[in-house]
Design a protein around this motif. Structure first.
Motif, mmCIF file in Angstrom:
data_model
loop_
_atom_site.group_PDB
_atom_site.id
_atom_site.type_symbol
_atom_site.label_atom_id
_atom_site.label_comp_id
_atom_site.label_asym_id
_atom_site.label_seq_id
_atom_site.Cartn_x
_atom_site.Cartn_y
_atom_site.Cartn_z
ATOM 1 N N PHE A 1 -6.675 10.779 -6.596
ATOM 2 C CA PHE A 1 -5.497 10.762 -7.470
ATOM 3 C C PHE A 1 -5.910 10.871 -8.935
ATOM 4 C CE2 PHE A 1 -4.007 8.719 -3.583
ATOM 5 C CZ PHE A 1 -2.861 9.448 -3.338
ATOM 6 N N ASP B 1 -1.921 5.771 -13.091
ATOM 7 C CA ASP B 1 -3.317 5.354 -13.208
ATOM 8 C C ASP B 1 -3.682 5.269 -14.694
ATOM 9 O OD1 ASP B 1 -4.746 5.835 -10.274
ATOM 10 O OD2 ASP B 1 -2.970 7.062 -10.616
ATOM 11 N N ARG C 1 1.413 -2.365 -6.774
ATOM 12 C CA ARG C 1 2.046 -1.175 -6.179
ATOM 13 C C ARG C 1 2.752 -1.496 -4.862
ATOM 14 N NH1 ARG C 1 0.663 3.113 -9.125
ATOM 15 N NH2 ARG C 1 -1.420 3.333 -9.977
ATOM 16 N N ARG D 1 -6.729 2.944 3.065
ATOM 17 C CA ARG D 1 -6.890 3.240 1.629
ATOM 18 C C ARG D 1 -8.081 4.177 1.391
ATOM 19 N NH1 ARG D 1 -5.858 0.567 -3.513
ATOM 20 N NH2 ARG D 1 -7.487 1.144 -4.962
ATOM 21 N N TYR E 1 4.602 8.931 -6.766
ATOM 22 C CA TYR E 1 3.423 9.786 -6.543
ATOM 23 C C TYR E 1 3.695 10.874 -5.506
ATOM 24 C CZ TYR E 1 0.138 7.058 -9.366
ATOM 25 O OH TYR E 1 -0.520 6.464 -10.412
ATOM 26 N N GLN E 2 4.109 10.455 -4.294
ATOM 27 C CA GLN E 2 4.301 11.463 -3.257
ATOM 28 C C GLN E 2 5.612 12.237 -3.505
ATOM 29 O OE1 GLN E 2 2.717 8.357 -2.400
ATOM 30 N NE2 GLN E 2 0.968 9.742 -2.543
ATOM 31 N N ARG F 1 1.453 0.113 4.630
ATOM 32 C CA ARG F 1 2.497 -0.810 4.133
ATOM 33 C C ARG F 1 3.061 -1.663 5.262
ATOM 34 N NH1 ARG F 1 5.337 2.639 0.608
ATOM 35 N NH2 ARG F 1 3.595 2.044 -0.739
ATOM 36 N N MET G 1 0.585 6.014 3.667
ATOM 37 C CA MET G 1 0.982 4.945 2.732
ATOM 38 C C MET G 1 1.887 3.959 3.476
ATOM 39 S SD MET G 1 -0.311 5.309 -0.299
ATOM 40 C CE MET G 1 -1.161 6.599 -1.236
ATOM 41 N N ALA H 1 5.781 3.333 -5.786
ATOM 42 C CA ALA H 1 4.642 4.243 -6.001
ATOM 43 C C ALA H 1 4.746 5.461 -5.082
ATOM 44 C CB ALA H 1 3.325 3.509 -5.759
ATOM 45 N N THR H 2 5.273 5.268 -3.885
ATOM 46 C CA THR H 2 5.402 6.414 -2.975
ATOM 47 C C THR H 2 6.472 7.378 -3.489
ATOM 48 O OG1 THR H 2 4.884 4.854 -1.214
ATOM 49 C CG2 THR H 2 5.540 7.063 -0.533
ATOM 50 N N GLU I 1 -1.577 -2.353 -2.863
ATOM 51 C CA GLU I 1 -1.345 -1.231 -1.949
ATOM 52 C C GLU I 1 -1.891 0.052 -2.557
ATOM 53 O OE1 GLU I 1 2.474 -0.672 -0.293
ATOM 54 O OE2 GLU I 1 2.411 -2.594 0.724
ATOM 55 N N PRO I 2 -2.347 1.041 -1.769
ATOM 56 C CA PRO I 2 -2.543 0.844 -0.340
ATOM 57 C C PRO I 2 -3.664 -0.161 -0.120
ATOM 58 C CG PRO I 2 -3.454 2.966 -1.042
ATOM 59 C CD PRO I 2 -2.772 2.378 -2.228
ATOM 60 N N LYS J 1 -2.481 -1.683 -15.408
ATOM 61 C CA LYS J 1 -1.724 -2.534 -14.483
ATOM 62 C C LYS J 1 -2.580 -3.573 -13.751
ATOM 63 C CE LYS J 1 -1.007 0.010 -11.030
ATOM 64 N NZ LYS J 1 -2.128 -0.513 -10.233
HETATM 65 P P1 TMP Z 1 -4.607 1.780 -7.505
HETATM 66 O O1 TMP Z 1 -5.681 2.555 -8.213
HETATM 67 O O2 TMP Z 1 -3.522 1.307 -8.408
HETATM 68 O O3 TMP Z 1 -5.143 0.717 -6.605
HETATM 69 O O4 TMP Z 1 -3.863 2.828 -6.523
HETATM 70 C C1 TMP Z 1 -4.567 3.749 -5.789
HETATM 71 C C2 TMP Z 1 -3.919 5.083 -5.857
HETATM 72 O O5 TMP Z 1 -2.972 5.236 -4.809
HETATM 73 C C3 TMP Z 1 -3.190 5.381 -7.156
HETATM 74 O O6 TMP Z 1 -3.716 6.580 -7.687
HETATM 75 C C4 TMP Z 1 -1.767 5.614 -6.749
HETATM 76 C C5 TMP Z 1 -1.847 5.934 -5.283
HETATM 77 N N1 TMP Z 1 -0.669 5.552 -4.499
HETATM 78 C C6 TMP Z 1 0.202 6.532 -4.082
HETATM 79 O O7 TMP Z 1 -0.011 7.708 -4.359
HETATM 80 N N2 TMP Z 1 1.287 6.175 -3.334
HETATM 81 C C7 TMP Z 1 1.540 4.886 -2.976
HETATM 82 O O8 TMP Z 1 2.526 4.604 -2.292
HETATM 83 C C8 TMP Z 1 0.621 3.859 -3.429
HETATM 84 C C9 TMP Z 1 0.860 2.445 -3.049
HETATM 85 C C10 TMP Z 1 -0.466 4.239 -4.185
#
Ligand code: TMP
Length: 210
Positions: A161, A17, A98, A55, A106-107, A76, A72, A102-103, A44-45, A21
């Motif tokens: 997030f 974040d 994304r 989302r 992040y996860q 998807r 997620m 990203a999964t 995404e999401p 992007k």
């Molecule tokens: P964005 O702000 O880029 O639209 O994304 C929303 C948030 O979702 C961002 O903080 C990252 C998170 N995210 C995940 O944690 N896992 C994922 O698979 C995706 C696609 C987004």
């Protein structure tokens, strides 16, 4: 495996974040469209009405990290079946803000969700529908924090997030960089600490190559 010829191009944009992007994604979509390419810009999401509803939950509700990963992938699946695969089958360029990287970042790297579980879900949800090019907008965690703080001060509401710690964002960034190192042919790392004009110039060169 279904045949999707004529096959379009599947390009994803990733980064922590505050990496800039989404702004660059809009610019790249406009540049490609100006060159006469049919572009489906999506995210995404989200990306479908069900995905956008999921989302809202993901960004604002408390849940276990495993549930987060499962949701997620639920969003998807809707996206791949209803938007991405049909666009690729039409021969369009799909620019997705994304995707599964990203999964993992992040996860997986951020929240410690089992990477084996993410592998299995990725296989189930999109099989071989993987991006051919992933632009990774890279900034250190501190830069991300400063940019998010500025956006927040200007009135942008923070999501779940964006409230995470610096250590979390560093883990996510390192997760992305580790994935990029294992697939250097797919990833293109873009130094997003540079002025916007410089990043745009690089995106212009990428658009030319496409
Ligand atoms: P964005 O702000 O880029 O639209 O994304 C929303 C948030 O979702 C961002 O903080 C990252 C998170 N995210 C995940 O944690 N896992 C994922 O698979 C995706 C696609 C987004």
């Amino acid at each position: 495996m279904p045949d999707h010829s004529p096959r379009g191009r599947f390009i994803t944009l990733e980064g922590i974040d505050g990496a800039g992007k989404s702004t660059h994604a809009r610019f790249l979509a406009e540049m490609l469209a100006a060159r006469g390419r049919r572009v489906v810009a999506t995210r995404e999401p989200g990306g479908t009405s069900t995905g956008e509803a999921i989302r809202e939950w993901l960004l604002h509700r408390t849940m276990t990290h495993d549930t987060e990963a499962l949701l997620m992938f639920a969003a998807r699946r809707e996206h791949v079946v209803n938007v991405i695969e049909p666009a690729l089958a039409r021969g369009d360029i799909v620019l997705c803000d994304r995707f599964t990287d990203a999964t993992y970042a992040y996860q997986g790297s951020g929240h410690g969700v089992s990477l084996a579980m993410i592998d299995a879900l990725a296989q189930w949800v999109h099989g071989h529908c993987d991006p051919e090019l992933t632009l990774l907008f890279d900034v250190p965690g501190e830069v991300s924090r400063e940019r998010l703080a500025r956006m927040h001060a200007k009135g942008k509401a923070q999501d779940k997030f964006e409230r995470e710690t610096l250590a979390f964002f560093e883990r996510v960034r390192n997760g992305y960089l580790a994935r990029a190192a294992t697939e250097p042919g797919r990833f293109r790392i873009i130094d997003s600490t540079r002025p916007v004009a410089d990043v745009r110039a690089e995106l212009g060169r990428i658009a030319e190559q496409l």
